[in-house]
Design a protein around this motif. Sequence first.
Motif, mmCIF file in Angstrom:
data_model
loop_
_atom_site.group_PDB
_atom_site.id
_atom_site.type_symbol
_atom_site.label_atom_id
_atom_site.label_comp_id
_atom_site.label_asym_id
_atom_site.label_seq_id
_atom_site.Cartn_x
_atom_site.Cartn_y
_atom_site.Cartn_z
ATOM 1 N N ALA A 42 0.775 -1.109 0.119
ATOM 2 C CA ALA A 42 0.170 0.007 -0.127
ATOM 3 C C ALA A 42 0.951 1.049 0.261
ATOM 4 N N ALA A 43 1.854 0.976 0.750
ATOM 5 C CA ALA A 43 2.581 2.274 0.669
ATOM 6 C C ALA A 43 3.686 2.492 -0.397
ATOM 7 N N ILE A 44 4.055 1.574 -1.230
ATOM 8 C CA ILE A 44 4.479 1.662 -2.535
ATOM 9 C C ILE A 44 3.684 1.842 -3.656
ATOM 10 N N GLY A 45 2.429 1.638 -3.510
ATOM 11 C CA GLY A 45 1.573 1.931 -4.299
ATOM 12 C C GLY A 45 1.118 0.676 -5.512
ATOM 13 N N CYS A 46 1.289 -0.406 -5.103
ATOM 14 C CA CYS A 46 1.399 -1.664 -6.057
ATOM 15 C C CYS A 46 0.505 -2.530 -5.112
ATOM 16 N N SER A 47 -0.015 -3.541 -5.851
ATOM 17 C CA SER A 47 -0.902 -4.703 -5.255
ATOM 18 C C SER A 47 -0.132 -5.617 -4.499
ATOM 19 N N LYS A 48 -0.560 -6.133 -3.452
ATOM 20 C CA LYS A 48 -0.054 -6.771 -2.507
ATOM 21 C C LYS A 48 0.457 -8.322 -3.553
ATOM 22 N N SER A 49 -0.273 -8.790 -4.345
ATOM 23 C CA SER A 49 -0.110 -9.908 -5.091
ATOM 24 C C SER A 49 1.550 -9.611 -5.984
ATOM 25 N N HIS A 50 1.404 -8.414 -6.480
ATOM 26 C CA HIS A 50 2.473 -8.031 -7.164
ATOM 27 C C HIS A 50 3.836 -7.978 -6.403
ATOM 28 N N LEU A 51 3.696 -7.565 -5.113
ATOM 29 C CA LEU A 51 4.838 -7.283 -4.157
ATOM 30 C C LEU A 51 5.243 -8.870 -3.680
ATOM 31 N N LEU A 82 11.065 4.986 -0.565
ATOM 32 C CA LEU A 82 10.005 6.087 -0.731
ATOM 33 C C LEU A 82 10.703 7.492 -0.849
ATOM 34 N N SER A 83 11.937 7.667 0.106
ATOM 35 C CA SER A 83 12.732 8.849 -0.066
ATOM 36 C C SER A 83 13.402 9.026 -1.372
ATOM 37 N N GLY A 84 13.638 8.248 -2.146
ATOM 38 C CA GLY A 84 14.472 8.265 -3.319
ATOM 39 C C GLY A 84 15.809 7.905 -3.132
ATOM 40 N N GLU A 85 16.323 7.388 -1.756
ATOM 41 C CA GLU A 85 17.483 7.024 -1.494
ATOM 42 C C GLU A 85 17.915 5.665 -2.105
ATOM 43 N N PRO A 86 19.160 5.461 -2.785
ATOM 44 C CA PRO A 86 19.609 4.151 -3.471
ATOM 45 C C PRO A 86 19.495 2.949 -2.434
ATOM 46 N N ASN A 87 19.374 1.872 -2.818
ATOM 47 C CA ASN A 87 19.228 0.675 -2.208
ATOM 48 C C ASN A 87 20.601 -0.197 -2.274
ATOM 49 N N ALA A 88 21.230 -0.070 -1.209
ATOM 50 C CA ALA A 88 22.426 -0.820 -1.166
ATOM 51 C C ALA A 88 22.364 -2.282 -1.570
ATOM 52 N N THR A 89 21.389 -2.838 -1.412
ATOM 53 C CA THR A 89 21.119 -4.305 -1.710
ATOM 54 C C THR A 89 21.341 -4.760 -3.296
#
Length: 95
Positions: A42-51, A82-89
């Motif tokens: 919900a926070a990302i804005g996609c469906s739970k099935s997609h996540l 959500l902040s737009g920071e890079p994802n180290a992983t």
Amino acid sequence: MPRKHTDLPQSMALAMSSTKNQPTLAEVRKWPATVSVPQAAAAIGCSKSHLYELIRRGDAPVKTIPLGNRHVVITADLVRLLSGEPNATRGEAAA
């Protein structure tokens, strides 16, 4: 700099939608250390099935922890996304 749909993996960009129940970044920052996949979706804005599918494939844009037959999402990583920071992983270098 806020992340644009074009900055996300194509599968996430396609799944983005404007959700009337989408929490704000300020609200997400107040969440507990881990949250459910539906809550993160919900926070990302996609469906739970997609996540769930992205998690299954190993392509989730957030870190998750498997707990038995379910997963939880690490809120700090969700805030980074959500902040737009890079994802180290994902091997993104800091700008």
